[in-house]
Design an enzyme around this catalytic site. Structure first.
Site, PDB file in Angstrom:
ATOM      1  N   HIS A  31       0.855  -1.203   0.000  1.00 59.65           N
ATOM      2  CA  HIS A  31       0.000   0.000   0.000  1.00 59.65           C
ATOM      3  C   HIS A  31       0.878   1.235   0.000  1.00 59.65           C
ATOM      4  CE1 HIS A  31       0.781  -1.140   4.179  1.00 59.65           C
ATOM      5  NE2 HIS A  31       0.734   0.151   4.466  1.00 59.65           N
ATOM      6  N   HIS A  60       0.901   5.332   0.920  1.00 57.03           N
ATOM      7  CA  HIS A  60       0.223   6.373   1.705  1.00 57.03           C
ATOM      8  C   HIS A  60       0.267   7.695   0.933  1.00 57.03           C
ATOM      9  CE1 HIS A  60       0.544   4.249   5.774  1.00 57.03           C
ATOM     10  NE2 HIS A  60       1.435   3.578   5.060  1.00 57.03           N
TER      11      HIS A  60
HETATM   12  P1  5GP Z   1       1.916   0.570   7.329  1.00 60.24           P
HETATM   13  O1  5GP Z   1       2.487   0.898   8.670  1.00 60.24           O
HETATM   14  O2  5GP Z   1       1.758  -0.923   7.122  1.00 60.24           O
HETATM   15  O3  5GP Z   1       2.632   1.245   6.196  1.00 60.24           O
HETATM   16  O4  5GP Z   1       0.488   1.220   7.288  1.00 60.24           O
HETATM   17  C1  5GP Z   1      -0.668   0.554   7.636  1.00 60.24           C
HETATM   18  C2  5GP Z   1      -1.717   1.621   7.826  1.00 60.24           C
HETATM   19  O5  5GP Z   1      -2.978   0.990   7.889  1.00 60.24           O
HETATM   20  C3  5GP Z   1      -1.556   2.424   9.113  1.00 60.24           C
HETATM   21  O6  5GP Z   1      -1.323   3.793   8.791  1.00 60.24           O
HETATM   22  C4  5GP Z   1      -2.866   2.196   9.863  1.00 60.24           C
HETATM   23  O7  5GP Z   1      -3.354   3.357  10.491  1.00 60.24           O
HETATM   24  C5  5GP Z   1      -3.785   1.720   8.770  1.00 60.24           C
HETATM   25  N1  5GP Z   1      -4.806   0.802   9.240  1.00 60.24           N
HETATM   26  C6  5GP Z   1      -4.658  -0.219  10.149  1.00 60.24           C
HETATM   27  N2  5GP Z   1      -5.819  -0.878  10.302  1.00 60.24           N
HETATM   28  C7  5GP Z   1      -6.720  -0.275   9.498  1.00 60.24           C
HETATM   29  C8  5GP Z   1      -8.105  -0.520   9.226  1.00 60.24           C
HETATM   30  O8  5GP Z   1      -8.745  -1.433   9.763  1.00 60.24           O
HETATM   31  N3  5GP Z   1      -8.699   0.319   8.339  1.00 60.24           N
HETATM   32  C9  5GP Z   1      -8.031   1.339   7.728  1.00 60.24           C
HETATM   33  N4  5GP Z   1      -8.730   2.095   6.876  1.00 60.24           N
HETATM   34  N5  5GP Z   1      -6.732   1.583   7.945  1.00 60.24           N
HETATM   35  C10 5GP Z   1      -6.082   0.789   8.819  1.00 60.24           C
END
Ligand code: 5GP
Ligand code: ZN
Length: 136
Positions: free
Chosen positions: A98, A100
């Site tokens: 993903h 951001h």
């Molecule tokens: P990472 O740290 O893996 O790059 O980002 C994962 C992102 O997913 C985090 O910014 C977190 O806030 C978001 N996230 C975690 N659980 C959920 C969820 O259930 N729904 C949504 N929309 N975002 C989520």
């Protein structure tokens, strides 16, 4: 194998969706670092960018190209940060690729601290973004 983003893509877990095409979905981050913080996600499960196909990586960036200006405009921002956490060492929590999009506004300090808006606030932001994307 259970994957949070695959469950969101399948509609088993709700999200504030702002965009979808055949290969990509975009929805608001539940813990945004800025208003309009959006996650752009390939629909095909892959743990990280190069575990997926090059075509999916291209479609991911193509979606960013199309929607980032609308997200920025919808929330009254002036620009944005793009971010991808690749691997636990880089802060990747969800093991499904993903990207951001974090809108930024002149004069507002750039924070990477999560906030906790209400469901209603997130839904209202998502609606503004969908409306702006629809004008493209
Ligand atoms: P990472 O740290 O893996 O790059 O980002 C994962 C992102 O997913 C985090 O910014 C977190 O806030 C978001 N996230 C975690 N659980 C959920 C969820 O259930 N729904 C949504 N929309 N975002 C989520
Ligand atoms: Zn997945």
């Amino acid at each position: 194998m259970s994957c949070l983003f695959c469950s969101i893509i399948a509609g088993e877990i709700p999200c504030c969706k702002v965009y979808e095409d055949e290969s990509v979905i975009a929805f608001l981050d539940i813990g945004p670092v800025s208003i309009g913080h959006t996650l752009v996600v390939p629909k095909a499960h892959a743990e990280n960018l190069e575990a997926g196909s090059l075509a999916d990586a291209e479609r991911l960036m193509s979606a960013v190209y199309s929607i980032a200006p609308s997200i920025t405009k919808a929330v009254g921002a002036d620009g944005y940060n793009l971010g991808m956490n690749h691997g636990e060492c880089a802060g990747q929590d969800v093991m499904h690729t993903h990207l951001h999009i974090m809108p930024r506004t002149s004069g507002v300090p750039r924070s990477f601290t999560k906030t906790h808006p209400s469901k209603e606030e997130l839904a209202a932001t998502a609606e503004k973004i969908r409306n702006e994307i629809a004008k493209r």
